[in-house]
Design a protein around this motif. Structure first.
Motif, mmCIF file in Angstrom:
data_model
loop_
_atom_site.group_PDB
_atom_site.id
_atom_site.type_symbol
_atom_site.label_atom_id
_atom_site.label_comp_id
_atom_site.label_asym_id
_atom_site.label_seq_id
_atom_site.Cartn_x
_atom_site.Cartn_y
_atom_site.Cartn_z
ATOM 1 N N VAL A 1 14.721 -1.381 -7.216
ATOM 2 C CA VAL A 1 13.946 -0.284 -7.802
ATOM 3 C C VAL A 1 12.702 -0.103 -6.928
ATOM 4 N N VAL A 2 12.403 1.156 -6.564
ATOM 5 C CA VAL A 2 11.284 1.439 -5.658
ATOM 6 C C VAL A 2 10.411 2.555 -6.226
ATOM 7 N N ARG A 3 9.112 2.314 -6.161
ATOM 8 C CA ARG A 3 8.116 3.332 -6.515
ATOM 9 C C ARG A 3 7.274 3.563 -5.260
ATOM 10 N N THR A 4 7.371 4.759 -4.698
ATOM 11 C CA THR A 4 6.553 5.077 -3.526
ATOM 12 C C THR A 4 5.170 5.502 -3.999
ATOM 13 N N SER B 1 0.816 -1.216 0.000
ATOM 14 C CA SER B 1 0.000 0.000 0.000
ATOM 15 C C SER B 1 0.850 1.266 0.000
ATOM 16 N N HIS B 2 2.059 1.199 0.526
ATOM 17 C CA HIS B 2 2.897 2.388 0.652
ATOM 18 C C HIS B 2 3.945 2.504 -0.448
ATOM 19 N N PHE C 1 8.637 8.239 3.641
ATOM 20 C CA PHE C 1 9.283 8.184 4.965
ATOM 21 C C PHE C 1 9.933 6.821 5.199
ATOM 22 N N TYR C 2 9.210 5.777 4.847
ATOM 23 C CA TYR C 2 9.734 4.421 5.030
ATOM 24 C C TYR C 2 11.019 4.235 4.225
ATOM 25 N N LEU C 3 11.004 4.646 2.972
ATOM 26 C CA LEU C 3 12.190 4.504 2.124
ATOM 27 C C LEU C 3 13.371 5.270 2.715
ATOM 28 N N ALA C 4 13.141 6.492 3.152
ATOM 29 C CA ALA C 4 14.214 7.295 3.751
ATOM 30 C C ALA C 4 14.780 6.619 5.002
ATOM 31 N N ALA C 5 13.906 5.991 5.784
ATOM 32 C CA ALA C 5 14.346 5.350 7.028
ATOM 33 C C ALA C 5 15.170 4.089 6.780
ATOM 34 N N ILE C 6 14.834 3.339 5.737
ATOM 35 C CA ILE C 6 15.526 2.066 5.528
ATOM 36 C C ILE C 6 16.748 2.159 4.621
#
Length: 173
Positions: free
Chosen positions: A135-138, A104-105, A145-150
């Motif tokens: 590869v990530v699509r927010t 979902s995120h 926020f989650y991507l920045a944290a991990i």
């Protein structure tokens, strides 16, 4: 004579084919390491399985902690899918495996790609190499926020998994 240091996983720019795995993605990174002659004989699926199976205990512990922390937010747990490292297999070819998950995120793809010996790419880089690309699509602010944290953990995990391929296999007694 002292042992030589462990080979370093080199960061490289993700190729256009990696970005194409997840149209609209805002993040991608790639790391590669030169394969030993023994590993070069394996296909990409075997390399990916070996890479995920050889992860150190601290990575498993970190993933369990991640699952506990994000469960209240409704995120999917890494181990809920019965796939290697909890990531469903989306594509398996001799030279490339793609795993991924849509949540979902954010959505992500993990590509493990082998540059075969004898190709122009391998010859130009003194290969063969294995490259791991994420590869990530927010999808919403929570994903950002989650991507920045991990990310700091992700970079360390990706390099460690690649370098773990080159550690000698332990044999059962």
């Amino acid at each position: 004579m002292p042992a030589s240091p462990a080979p370093h996983a080199e960061e490289v720019a993700p190729a256009a084919r990696h970005w194409a795995l997840l149209p609209g993605a805002g993040f991608a990174d790639s790391y590669r390491i030169r394969l030993t002659p023994q590993l070069a004989q394996l296909n990409s699926t075997e390399i990916a399985e070996r890479m995920m199976a050889s992860q150190p205990a601290w990575i498993s512990t970190l993933m369990q902690l991640r699952d506990r922390l994000v469960a209240p937010l409704g995120f999917k747990r890494a181990g809920d899918h019965g796939a290697p490292a909890g990531f469903p297999l989306l594509l398996a070819e001799p030279a490339r495996v793609v795993m991924g998950l849509d949540d979902s995120h954010l959505d992500f793809r993990l590509c493990v790609e082998k540059s075969p010996a004898g190709t122009e790419m391998a010859q130009a880089t003194d290969g063969p190499w294995v490259t791991v690309t994420t590869v990530v699509r927010t999808k919403r602010l929570l994903g950002e926020f989650y991507l920045a944290a991990i990310l700091p953990f992700h970079r360390c995990v990706a390099r460690t998994l690649l370098q773990g391929l080159l550690r000698p296999e332990r044999t059962a007694h």
